[in-house]
Scaffold this active site. Structure first.
Site, PDB file in Angstrom:
ATOM      1  N   LYS A  36      -0.563   1.001   3.286  1.00 48.81           N
ATOM      2  CA  LYS A  36       0.551   0.334   3.956  1.00 48.81           C
ATOM      3  C   LYS A  36       0.105  -0.347   5.251  1.00 48.81           C
ATOM      4  O   LYS A  36       0.649  -1.379   5.638  1.00 48.81           O
ATOM      5  CB  LYS A  36       1.660   1.352   4.256  1.00 48.81           C
ATOM      6  CG  LYS A  36       2.522   1.707   3.059  1.00 48.81           C
ATOM      7  CD  LYS A  36       3.446   0.555   2.678  1.00 48.81           C
ATOM      8  CE  LYS A  36       4.497   0.957   1.669  1.00 48.81           C
ATOM      9  NZ  LYS A  36       5.458  -0.128   1.389  1.00 48.81           N
ATOM     10  N   THR A  48      14.707  -1.096  -8.695  1.00 44.35           N
ATOM     11  CA  THR A  48      15.271   0.107  -9.323  1.00 44.35           C
ATOM     12  C   THR A  48      15.153   1.347  -8.430  1.00 44.35           C
ATOM     13  O   THR A  48      15.636   2.420  -8.782  1.00 44.35           O
ATOM     14  CB  THR A  48      14.574   0.403 -10.668  1.00 44.35           C
ATOM     15  OG1 THR A  48      13.168   0.556 -10.439  1.00 44.35           O
ATOM     16  CG2 THR A  48      14.816  -0.718 -11.656  1.00 44.35           C
ATOM     17  N   TYR A  80      -4.946   3.486  -7.282  1.00 41.69           N
ATOM     18  CA  TYR A  80      -3.724   2.789  -7.716  1.00 41.69           C
ATOM     19  C   TYR A  80      -2.820   2.507  -6.520  1.00 41.69           C
ATOM     20  O   TYR A  80      -2.215   1.430  -6.413  1.00 41.69           O
ATOM     21  CB  TYR A  80      -2.964   3.616  -8.761  1.00 41.69           C
ATOM     22  CG  TYR A  80      -1.636   2.988  -9.111  1.00 41.69           C
ATOM     23  CD1 TYR A  80      -1.587   1.852  -9.923  1.00 41.69           C
ATOM     24  CD2 TYR A  80      -0.450   3.487  -8.589  1.00 41.69           C
ATOM     25  CE1 TYR A  80      -0.379   1.244 -10.214  1.00 41.69           C
ATOM     26  CE2 TYR A  80       0.754   2.882  -8.863  1.00 41.69           C
ATOM     27  CZ  TYR A  80       0.793   1.764  -9.688  1.00 41.69           C
ATOM     28  OH  TYR A  80       1.991   1.156  -9.955  1.00 41.69           O
ATOM     29  N   THR A 130       6.114   1.474   7.136  1.00 44.67           N
ATOM     30  CA  THR A 130       6.504   2.877   7.120  1.00 44.67           C
ATOM     31  C   THR A 130       6.088   3.604   8.391  1.00 44.67           C
ATOM     32  O   THR A 130       5.062   3.270   9.009  1.00 44.67           O
ATOM     33  CB  THR A 130       5.863   3.594   5.910  1.00 44.67           C
ATOM     34  OG1 THR A 130       6.076   5.006   6.019  1.00 44.67           O
ATOM     35  CG2 THR A 130       4.371   3.335   5.842  1.00 44.67           C
ATOM     36  N   GLU A 170       4.826   6.394   8.407  1.00 42.70           N
ATOM     37  CA  GLU A 170       3.587   7.115   8.093  1.00 42.70           C
ATOM     38  C   GLU A 170       2.363   6.419   8.704  1.00 42.70           C
ATOM     39  O   GLU A 170       1.292   7.013   8.798  1.00 42.70           O
ATOM     40  CB  GLU A 170       3.407   7.238   6.584  1.00 42.70           C
ATOM     41  CG  GLU A 170       4.394   8.175   5.911  1.00 42.70           C
ATOM     42  CD  GLU A 170       4.087   9.648   6.140  1.00 42.70           C
ATOM     43  OE1 GLU A 170       2.897   9.987   6.343  1.00 42.70           O
ATOM     44  OE2 GLU A 170       5.032  10.452   6.124  1.00 42.70           O
ATOM     45  N   TYR A 208      -1.719   6.581   1.132  1.00 39.47           N
ATOM     46  CA  TYR A 208      -0.489   5.777   1.159  1.00 39.47           C
ATOM     47  C   TYR A 208      -0.367   5.042   2.489  1.00 39.47           C
ATOM     48  O   TYR A 208      -0.145   3.827   2.528  1.00 39.47           O
ATOM     49  CB  TYR A 208       0.725   6.689   0.953  1.00 39.47           C
ATOM     50  CG  TYR A 208       2.052   6.043   1.277  1.00 39.47           C
ATOM     51  CD1 TYR A 208       2.632   5.105   0.411  1.00 39.47           C
ATOM     52  CD2 TYR A 208       2.743   6.368   2.445  1.00 39.47           C
ATOM     53  CE1 TYR A 208       3.842   4.505   0.711  1.00 39.47           C
ATOM     54  CE2 TYR A 208       3.954   5.775   2.747  1.00 39.47           C
ATOM     55  CZ  TYR A 208       4.506   4.851   1.884  1.00 39.47           C
ATOM     56  OH  TYR A 208       5.709   4.257   2.190  1.00 39.47           O
ATOM     57  N   ALA A 256       6.322  -0.107  -4.429  1.00 38.81           N
ATOM     58  CA  ALA A 256       5.146   0.624  -3.948  1.00 38.81           C
ATOM     59  C   ALA A 256       5.010   1.931  -4.700  1.00 38.81           C
ATOM     60  O   ALA A 256       5.971   2.433  -5.285  1.00 38.81           O
ATOM     61  CB  ALA A 256       5.268   0.925  -2.447  1.00 38.81           C
TER      62      ALA A 256
END
Length: 347
Positions: free
Chosen positions: A163, A12, A103, A135, A137, A159, A90
């Site tokens: 990852k 989605t 989380y 990513t 990042e 994050y 994610a």
């Protein structure tokens, strides 16, 4: 020929919706996984669910699953037995990861591990290929002019750290068990379907509303953050190409050009015919509309991350050479498409 079967987690989202469109055009049977919620949250794929041809031919299915729940993942993979799994699910907002680090780690780090364990334990190693959404990042505040497959990782947020765990786990399962598992190190990619809390879409929505008289001003964070901005449509094609190779390999996907948040704003204003003037410095900087003299953009420290990533610029020579890829969208075209979409929506 027998149709290929694919699972897309996070279907989605921006990337999931574009990837679903691509795979359906290629005659795949697509199974999308989404989290259970009291809201439907399917607006990016509603057109696929309403397409009579897709549903009559039973090419598109939606399932509830959660990256933090092994049982739901194991059940669906064992039931579907896919040829390809694209893990796009994610907690993908960097700023939110500072507020919800646990989380973020559970979904972004352990989620991919759960999928890879399912592939291994369900004896799907020879059948199922796995794509992990990595990513840019991961590079954090790299001191290199360009970042590519050989650049040292230096994550600067929960994050990015999560990852990075997933990135190395993917490599580990590839080398340890022979799973066809790859990482796509994608730099920033935008579109009209980008989430409204991400800076690119936030800027476009805010400026469009200001242009139409629906909003007085907007607040912004680090104007000098520099990013390599591509289009999601170009990048999901690369996800697919990575899983069509004979041998699994990780690739950097980027445009090779970088622009600051300020430059993003400047061009969006130009396209909207808003003549602007920047005044002040640092946290006291703001932007005025020359025609009215009113402030329309104000820097606000609440939008700054605890640990800022200042500069990212990718080099995707490997992808261009081995996957025969070149992005179709440039920086200006991306902004123009996003602005046109919002003008249409608000008008």
């Amino acid at each position: 020929m027998k149709k290929k079967i694919a699972i897309i987690t996070g279907i989605t989202g921006q990337d999931g919706s574009y990837l679903a469109e691509l795979l359906l055009k290629k005659k795949y049977i697509v199974h999308g996984l989404k989290r259970r919620s009291s809201l439907f949250n399917t607006e990016r794929i509603d057109h696929l669910m309403l397409d009579r041809n897709i549903f009559q031919n039973k090419n598109f299915f939606l399932h509830h699953a959660d990256m933090t729940d092994s049982s739901s993942i194991n059940y669906l993979i064992s039931k579907i037995k896919p040829d390809e799994i694209y893990n796009l699910a994610a907690q993908s907002h960097v700023a939110v990861s500072f507020e919800q680090p646990e989380y973020t780690a559970n979904s972004d780090a352990l989620g991919p591990l759960r999928i890879l364990e399912a592939i291994k334990n369900l004896n799907l190693i020879k059948k199922t290929k796995f794509y992990q959404a990595s990513t840019s990042e991961l590079y954090g505040n790299s001191d290199k002019k360009f970042q590519d497959e050989t650049t040292k990782f230096s994550p600067s947020s929960p994050y990015a750290t999560a990852k990075l765990y997933a990135h190395w786990t993917t490599i580990n399962y590839r080398e340890s068990y022979g799973i066809f598992a790859v990482n796509g190190i994608l730099f920033n990619h935008e579109s009209p379907r980008r989430g409204e809390t991400f800076v690119s879409r936030k800027i476009i929505i805010g400026l469009t509303k200001i242009k139409l008289g629906l909003q007085d001003y907007m607040t912004i964070g680090n104007l000098e953050a520099s990013r390599d901005w591509g289009h999601a449509i170009d990048y999901v094609e690369m996800m697919w190409k990575m899983l069509q190779q004979k041998t699994p390999e990780d690739f950097v996907i980027s445009t090779g050009k970088t622009y600051t948040v300020r430059q993003f704003i400047n061009y969006a204003c130009k396209y909207l015919s808003i003549k602007i003037l920047w005044q002040g410095e640092g946290l006291n900087e703001y932007c005025i509309d020359r025609s009215t003299g009113k402030k329309i953009i104000v820097v606000d420290k609440k939008h700054f991350r605890p640990n800022e990533v200042h500069y990212l610029r990718g080099r995707s020579k490997q992808a261009q050479k081995k996957l025969k890829w070149k992005p179709k969208y440039n920086f200006k075209k991306i902004i123009e498409e996003m602005v046109d979409s919002e003008l249409k929506r608000f008008k």
